[in-house]
Design a protein around this motif. Structure first.
Motif, PDB file in Angstrom:
ATOM      1  N   GLU A  46       0.799  -1.220   0.000  1.00  0.00           N
ATOM      2  CA  GLU A  46       0.000   0.000   0.000  1.00  0.00           C
ATOM      3  C   GLU A  46       0.833   1.272   0.000  1.00  0.00           C
ATOM      4  O   GLU A  46       0.347   2.332  -0.422  1.00  0.00           O
ATOM      5  N   ASP A  47       2.089   1.196   0.459  1.00  0.00           N
ATOM      6  CA  ASP A  47       2.891   2.407   0.573  1.00  0.00           C
ATOM      7  C   ASP A  47       3.788   2.676  -0.636  1.00  0.00           C
ATOM      8  O   ASP A  47       4.466   3.705  -0.688  1.00  0.00           O
ATOM      9  N   VAL A  48       3.808   1.776  -1.612  1.00  0.00           N
ATOM     10  CA  VAL A  48       4.632   2.000  -2.804  1.00  0.00           C
ATOM     11  C   VAL A  48       4.233   3.276  -3.543  1.00  0.00           C
ATOM     12  O   VAL A  48       5.104   4.038  -3.990  1.00  0.00           O
ATOM     13  N   PRO A  49       2.933   3.589  -3.704  1.00  0.00           N
ATOM     14  CA  PRO A  49       2.580   4.856  -4.369  1.00  0.00           C
ATOM     15  C   PRO A  49       3.153   6.081  -3.660  1.00  0.00           C
ATOM     16  O   PRO A  49       3.441   7.090  -4.314  1.00  0.00           O
ATOM     17  N   LYS A  50       3.327   6.012  -2.344  1.00  0.00           N
ATOM     18  CA  LYS A  50       3.928   7.134  -1.621  1.00  0.00           C
ATOM     19  C   LYS A  50       5.380   7.328  -2.036  1.00  0.00           C
ATOM     20  O   LYS A  50       5.851   8.457  -2.192  1.00  0.00           O
ATOM     21  N   GLU A  51       6.091   6.219  -2.212  1.00  0.00           N
ATOM     22  CA  GLU A  51       7.475   6.319  -2.679  1.00  0.00           C
ATOM     23  C   GLU A  51       7.531   6.878  -4.092  1.00  0.00           C
ATOM     24  O   GLU A  51       8.401   7.688  -4.425  1.00  0.00           O
ATOM     25  N   GLN A  52       6.606   6.437  -4.931  1.00  0.00           N
ATOM     26  CA  GLN A  52       6.563   6.943  -6.307  1.00  0.00           C
ATOM     27  C   GLN A  52       6.302   8.446  -6.319  1.00  0.00           C
ATOM     28  O   GLN A  52       6.948   9.198  -7.068  1.00  0.00           O
ATOM     29  N   GLU A  53       5.387   8.901  -5.478  1.00  0.00           N
ATOM     30  CA  GLU A  53       5.085  10.330  -5.396  1.00  0.00           C
ATOM     31  C   GLU A  53       6.293  11.123  -4.923  1.00  0.00           C
ATOM     32  O   GLU A  53       6.586  12.213  -5.434  1.00  0.00           O
ATOM     33  N   LEU A  54       7.011  10.584  -3.939  1.00  0.00           N
ATOM     34  CA  LEU A  54       8.216  11.248  -3.439  1.00  0.00           C
ATOM     35  C   LEU A  54       9.238  11.448  -4.547  1.00  0.00           C
ATOM     36  O   LEU A  54       9.789  12.542  -4.723  1.00  0.00           O
ATOM     37  N   LEU A  55       9.490  10.392  -5.310  1.00  0.00           N
ATOM     38  CA  LEU A  55      10.503  10.473  -6.371  1.00  0.00           C
ATOM     39  C   LEU A  55      10.089  11.417  -7.486  1.00  0.00           C
ATOM     40  O   LEU A  55      10.914  12.182  -8.002  1.00  0.00           O
ATOM     41  N   THR A  56       8.835  11.389  -7.880  1.00  0.00           N
ATOM     42  CA  THR A  56       8.400  12.274  -8.954  1.00  0.00           C
ATOM     43  C   THR A  56       8.397  13.735  -8.503  1.00  0.00           C
ATOM     44  O   THR A  56       8.506  14.635  -9.338  1.00  0.00           O
ATOM     45  N   ARG A  57       8.275  13.961  -7.210  1.00  0.00           N
ATOM     46  CA  ARG A  57       8.350  15.332  -6.693  1.00  0.00           C
ATOM     47  C   ARG A  57       9.802  15.820  -6.664  1.00  0.00           C
ATOM     48  O   ARG A  57      10.081  16.971  -6.998  1.00  0.00           O
ATOM     49  N   LEU A  58      10.726  14.942  -6.286  1.00  0.00           N
ATOM     50  CA  LEU A  58      12.136  15.323  -6.218  1.00  0.00           C
ATOM     51  C   LEU A  58      12.791  15.370  -7.597  1.00  0.00           C
ATOM     52  O   LEU A  58      13.766  16.094  -7.797  1.00  0.00           O
ATOM     53  N   PHE A  59      12.251  14.589  -8.538  1.00  0.00           N
ATOM     54  CA  PHE A  59      12.795  14.556  -9.904  1.00  0.00           C
ATOM     55  C   PHE A  59      11.647  14.825 -10.877  1.00  0.00           C
ATOM     56  O   PHE A  59      11.182  13.918 -11.578  1.00  0.00           O
ATOM     57  N   PRO A  60      11.198  16.059 -10.950  1.00  0.00           N
ATOM     58  CA  PRO A  60       9.987  16.377 -11.724  1.00  0.00           C
ATOM     59  C   PRO A  60      10.216  16.351 -13.231  1.00  0.00           C
ATOM     60  O   PRO A  60      11.350  16.444 -13.718  1.00  0.00           O
ATOM     61  N   GLY A  61       9.101  16.240 -13.951  1.00  0.00           N
ATOM     62  CA  GLY A  61       9.130  16.372 -15.410  1.00  0.00           C
ATOM     63  C   GLY A  61      10.053  15.390 -16.084  1.00  0.00           C
ATOM     64  O   GLY A  61      10.004  14.177 -15.847  1.00  0.00           O
ATOM     65  N   GLU A  62      10.944  15.911 -16.918  1.00  0.00           N
ATOM     66  CA  GLU A  62      11.839  15.073 -17.698  1.00  0.00           C
ATOM     67  C   GLU A  62      13.007  14.519 -16.898  1.00  0.00           C
ATOM     68  O   GLU A  62      13.849  13.795 -17.453  1.00  0.00           O
TER      69      GLU A  62
END
Length: 224
Positions: A46-62
């Protein structure tokens, strides 16, 4: 733990190979973000989406390449790994204690094994495997490091964070958040500090879970 930052290497030759790749730092990479919370036949994470959100926030866009849902399959992972210096896998991992070469990561359509990884050469800087048993060896060859963590390091990734056994899903998010916030604290991603960042992420867990070492002991750093 108060005096030493631990780091491992499978064979010493892997360190010599890692030195040839230059510095692990640099801001010329993209983060491959693989998120597999629902591998077939495995318990949902259940917490994997939280990790995905963290990474996409720290490494946005391209600055990142997402592989999730139907894209998080074995062949896509094999295609994208050589194209990325930085990799994050959040999902299930497993090890075959009788045949450790068949241990690996679990995308949505099977398993990416130690053998699969070992068949390819990389020029990567950093991999974080937020999955169970990615640094677990076998019982038949206890002196050989046949693990997915060792395979990634040996084939070219300078820094690899893995796990010695099963890990708590919720605590994995805490460890990941701490590690990545430290490595991006300067405004640039600095993976050369991975061993120290992991050490500092684990210290509060060891204090808060003193009677439950399984919560914090499994995390390991392999590399240079």
């Amino acid at each position: 733990m108060d005096r030493v930052v631990s780091s491992y290497t499978p064979p010493l030759r892997a360190l010599l190979e890692a030195r040839k790749n230059g510095s692990a730092d640099g801001d010329d990479g993209r983060m491959l973000v693989v998120a597999v919370p629902d591998a077939p036949g495995a318990r949902p994470l259940e917490d994997v989406p939280k990790e995905q959100e963290l990474l996409t926030r720290l490494f946005p866009g391209e600055r990142h390449t997402p592989l999730a849902g139907d894209d998080a399959v074995r062949e896509r992972m094999r295609e994208e790994l050589p194209r990325h210096r930085w990799v994050r896998f959040a999902g299930h991992g497993g090890q075959d204690l009788a045949d450790p070469s068949q241990g690996g990561l679990l995308p949505r359509d099977g398993k990416l094994t130690v053998t699969d990884i070992g068949a390819t050469g990389y020029r990567g800087a950093f991999t974080f495997l937020s999955a169970c048993k990615t640094a677990t060896g076998g019982t038949t060859l206890p002196d050989e490091a046949s693990t997915i963590t060792a395979a990634l390091h040996y084939t070219g990734y300078r820094q690899v964070i893995g796990t010695l056994w099963s890990v708590d899903d919720a605590l994995a998010v805490v460890v990941a958040g701490s590690v990545y916030r430290r490595l991006t604290a300067t405004g640039r991603f600095r993976p050369a500090g991975a061993a120290r960042a992991l050490h500092r992420a684990i210290r509060p867990l060891s204090a808060g879970h003193a009677t439950r070492p399984s919560a914090w002991v499994p995390y390991t750093h392999t590399g240079l």
